[in-house]
Design a protein around this motif. Structure first.
Motif, PDB file in Angstrom:
ATOM      1  N   GLY A 115       0.782  -1.240   0.000  1.00 49.57           N
ATOM      2  CA  GLY A 115       0.000   0.000   0.000  1.00 49.57           C
ATOM      3  C   GLY A 115       0.807   1.279   0.000  1.00 49.57           C
ATOM      4  O   GLY A 115       0.229   2.374  -0.054  1.00 49.57           O
ATOM      5  N   ASN A 116       2.146   1.200   0.028  1.00 48.71           N
ATOM      6  CA  ASN A 116       2.975   2.397   0.159  1.00 48.71           C
ATOM      7  C   ASN A 116       2.760   3.436  -0.948  1.00 48.71           C
ATOM      8  O   ASN A 116       2.634   4.626  -0.658  1.00 48.71           O
ATOM      9  N   PRO A 117       2.728   3.041  -2.231  1.00 51.41           N
ATOM     10  CA  PRO A 117       2.523   4.048  -3.284  1.00 51.41           C
ATOM     11  C   PRO A 117       1.240   4.858  -3.088  1.00 51.41           C
ATOM     12  O   PRO A 117       1.253   6.091  -3.205  1.00 51.41           O
ATOM     13  N   LEU A 162       9.056   4.120   3.195  1.00 53.10           N
ATOM     14  CA  LEU A 162       8.639   2.712   3.228  1.00 53.10           C
ATOM     15  C   LEU A 162       8.900   2.073   4.590  1.00 53.10           C
ATOM     16  O   LEU A 162       8.024   1.386   5.132  1.00 53.10           O
ATOM     17  N   ILE A 163      10.088   2.297   5.138  1.00 53.67           N
ATOM     18  CA  ILE A 163      10.421   1.667   6.428  1.00 53.67           C
ATOM     19  C   ILE A 163       9.506   2.162   7.542  1.00 53.67           C
ATOM     20  O   ILE A 163       8.923   1.345   8.281  1.00 53.67           O
ATOM     21  N   LYS A 222       6.462   9.102   9.678  1.00 52.89           N
ATOM     22  CA  LYS A 222       6.121   8.674   8.318  1.00 52.89           C
ATOM     23  C   LYS A 222       5.542   9.823   7.504  1.00 52.89           C
ATOM     24  O   LYS A 222       5.904  10.036   6.346  1.00 52.89           O
ATOM     25  N   THR A 223       4.649  10.596   8.114  1.00 53.82           N
ATOM     26  CA  THR A 223       4.027  11.720   7.415  1.00 53.82           C
ATOM     27  C   THR A 223       5.068  12.760   7.023  1.00 53.82           C
ATOM     28  O   THR A 223       5.056  13.268   5.892  1.00 53.82           O
ATOM     29  N   ARG A 224       5.978  13.067   7.934  1.00 55.46           N
ATOM     30  CA  ARG A 224       7.018  14.060   7.645  1.00 55.46           C
ATOM     31  C   ARG A 224       7.889  13.602   6.471  1.00 55.46           C
ATOM     32  O   ARG A 224       8.239  14.381   5.590  1.00 55.46           O
ATOM     33  N   ILE A 225       8.270  12.332   6.468  1.00 52.45           N
ATOM     34  CA  ILE A 225       9.143  11.798   5.412  1.00 52.45           C
ATOM     35  C   ILE A 225       8.427  11.775   4.074  1.00 52.45           C
ATOM     36  O   ILE A 225       8.972  12.179   3.050  1.00 52.45           O
ATOM     37  N   MET A 226       7.179  11.308   4.057  1.00 49.62           N
ATOM     38  CA  MET A 226       6.428  11.179   2.807  1.00 49.62           C
ATOM     39  C   MET A 226       6.079  12.529   2.195  1.00 49.62           C
ATOM     40  O   MET A 226       5.972  12.660   0.977  1.00 49.62           O
ATOM     41  N   ASP A 227       5.866  13.539   3.029  1.00 50.65           N
ATOM     42  CA  ASP A 227       5.394  14.826   2.536  1.00 50.65           C
ATOM     43  C   ASP A 227       6.513  15.695   1.960  1.00 50.65           C
ATOM     44  O   ASP A 227       6.248  16.737   1.375  1.00 50.65           O
ATOM     45  N   GLY A 235      16.116   8.280   7.738  1.00 49.30           N
ATOM     46  CA  GLY A 235      15.358   7.103   8.109  1.00 49.30           C
ATOM     47  C   GLY A 235      14.455   7.316   9.310  1.00 49.30           C
ATOM     48  O   GLY A 235      14.420   8.393   9.919  1.00 49.30           O
ATOM     49  N   LEU A 236      13.714   6.255   9.661  1.00 48.70           N
ATOM     50  CA  LEU A 236      12.724   6.303  10.734  1.00 48.70           C
ATOM     51  C   LEU A 236      13.348   6.634  12.079  1.00 48.70           C
ATOM     52  O   LEU A 236      12.873   7.511  12.806  1.00 48.70           O
TER      53      LEU A 236
END
Length: 301
Positions: A115-117, A162-163, A222-227, A235-236
């Motif tokens: 579901g990552n994409p 992703l991680i 995760k939100t910070r990295i993806m945005d 990394g996480l």
């Protein structure tokens, strides 16, 4: 009801997609809070800002991405979780804490990968209107978002975060679906009926409290990295260390209230729908089996 009838593994995905229609605004508010860098905003302020600048439709930005995310991520996580749990269940049909943790982590890991994409597109579309006009992507739909990300930034960008996403998915599945099964088992032990909507409702609320708290730090990271279009964290683990160091520990729980307010109805509606789907599926198949048995007996006579 017969325990020999196995319900379809995709039921969890269907229930999750339907539930997104109700829970999406809460998810959007949570993402806006998490992505914001600076002085903490209240949920009320974010709600007011969205209505002021975007109108009612602003609460539904990224809906197509949210639904695709659930269609991929939740279908897989429920399918893997239930498959493993069926194999691990004790002879009396009960499940233990370690069993739901193992099944939940495995389902979450694979679901998060698949579901990552859609999740990247979901985060970006939900937060787009809060960015300066010059930085907005203005995606038309989830498929436009996925296509443009690949074309403009490369396929690898579909796997941003992703991680942390896999980590969050593991924590979410174990703490949401796993704790739901544990709470339901406990409530049934103390006298509530397994098939009762009241049991399902109570288990869902308790599971929501556990899940919202467990996943919040990973979800913020995760939100910070993806945005972000540029690499901000290594990394996480780096994000989980850097965010509280610069913004305080409370920053890891930005959006907890809207996350719970979104997760509680999402979890409640999802499990109520899922339990009813399973109930009617099992009843239908049991009635079909009875009819088949009766027809065979009449044929022999």
């Amino acid at each position: 009801m017969s325990n020999n009838i196995q319900t379809p593994l995709y039921f969890g995905g269907i229930a999750s997609v339907i539930t997104t229609l109700f829970s999406h605004p809460g998810d959007l508010i949570k993402v806006r809070l998490q992505a914001y860098r600076g002085e903490l905003k209240s949920s009320i302020q974010v709600i007011k800002d969205i209505y002021r600048y975007e109108g009612i439709k602003g609460y539904f930005n990224g809906m197509s991405a949210g639904m695709l995310r659930q269609a991929t991520y939740s279908t897989v996580r429920f399918g893997v979780y239930e498959t493993l749990l069926v194999k691990m269940k004790q002879k009396n049909g009960q499940v233990s804490l370690w069993q739901v943790l193992v099944a939940g982590c495995a389902g979450g890991a694979i679901g998060g990968l698949v579901g990552n994409p859609a999740d990247v597109a979901n985060v970006r579309m939900q937060n787009d209107a809060s960015l300066p006009v010059s930085q907005r992507r203005n995606y038309n739909s989830v498929f436009d978002a996925l296509g443009r990300i690949v074309k403009e930034e490369g396929v690898g960008k579909l796997y941003l975060g992703l991680i942390p996403n896999i980590g969050m998915s593991m924590a979410m599945t174990a703490s949401q679906i796993g704790s739901y099964d544990i709470f339901k088992q406990i409530l049934v032990y103390y006298g509530m009926r397994d098939s009762s909507p009241y049991t399902h409702f109570s288990s869902s609320v308790l599971a929501s409290l556990v899940a919202a708290t467990v996943v919040s730090p990973i979800d913020v990271a995760k939100t910070r990295i993806m945005d972000s279009n540029v690499k901000i964290y290594n990394g996480l683990f780096d994000a989980l260390v850097t965010i509280p160091r610069k913004e305080g520990m409370v920053a890891l729980f930005k959006g907890w209230t809207p996350a719970f307010l979104r997760l509680a109805p999402h979890t409640i509606i999802m499990f109520l729908i899922l339990e009813q789907m399973k109930k009617y599926y099992i009843e239908y198949n049991m009635n079909s089996q009875k009819l088949d048995t009766r027809s065979m007996m009449l044929g022999k006579n």
